[in-house]
Enzyme design. Sequence first.
Site: not given
Ligand code: PGA
Length: 255
Positions: A100, A170, A176, A216
Amino acid sequence: MDKAKRKAIIAGNWKMNKTPSEATALLNEITPLVKDADCEVIACVPYVDIAAAVEAAKGTNVKIGAENCHWAESGAFTGEISTGMLKEIGVEYVVLGHSERRQYFGETDETVNKRTKAALAAGLKPIVCVGELLWERECDITEEVIARQIKLDLWDVTEDELKNVVIAYEPVWAIGTGKTATSDQAEEVCAFIRAQLAKLYNQAAADAVTIQYGGSMNDGNADELLSKTNVDGGLIGGASLVAEKFAAIVKAASK
Ligand code: PGA
């Protein structure tokens, strides 16, 4: 070194959620549920929640982390937070290079590297995030992307410093979205990351690094993901905001 000798680490990444009073309330729910954990438990919280979180976690096995830091010690960087500020307030870990930050805030491998070096120099433990975009996976360049991120993000990090680095794999398409990488996909890339570390350092140094999966991960899939040889923990977004779910993931990592 086998997996059992590596430190399993479950870290919550709260992102931009919870006010200071809400952070206290959530940690008061989490701490009793994870008190017998046989793994490292961390909550990475927004800057303004850190003081309350450190207070709420005092005397427990939960460590507090930040979600970013700047590389300069001080100076004209409006809106930024230094490693020294984080150290003094009681932070131990810091998430760096989260997708992000890369996607929305212009983070590059160069700035991730600068932050990583600064965090290590200050005695903080960076959780360095890497991961491919969906189209990069579709174009079959996942390994190139990951190899490049690992090399650049850890540029000039010494073998000794590497002992304090955690890597979080990730896949951006899994964050998300409710789309988890399969445990085989997670294992494949986490093993690839370890192989890259072995190339850049050596096998023993690579074998000692904790590599998390994130994207997730939840109370329903944690067992399966964490059963994989090279998946040593998790970086948890959504599910870290629900005490019972987070505690269930911690339990899965404690087996
Ligand atoms: P999430 O986020 O578990 O909501 O997919 C993981 C992260 O961004 O570290």
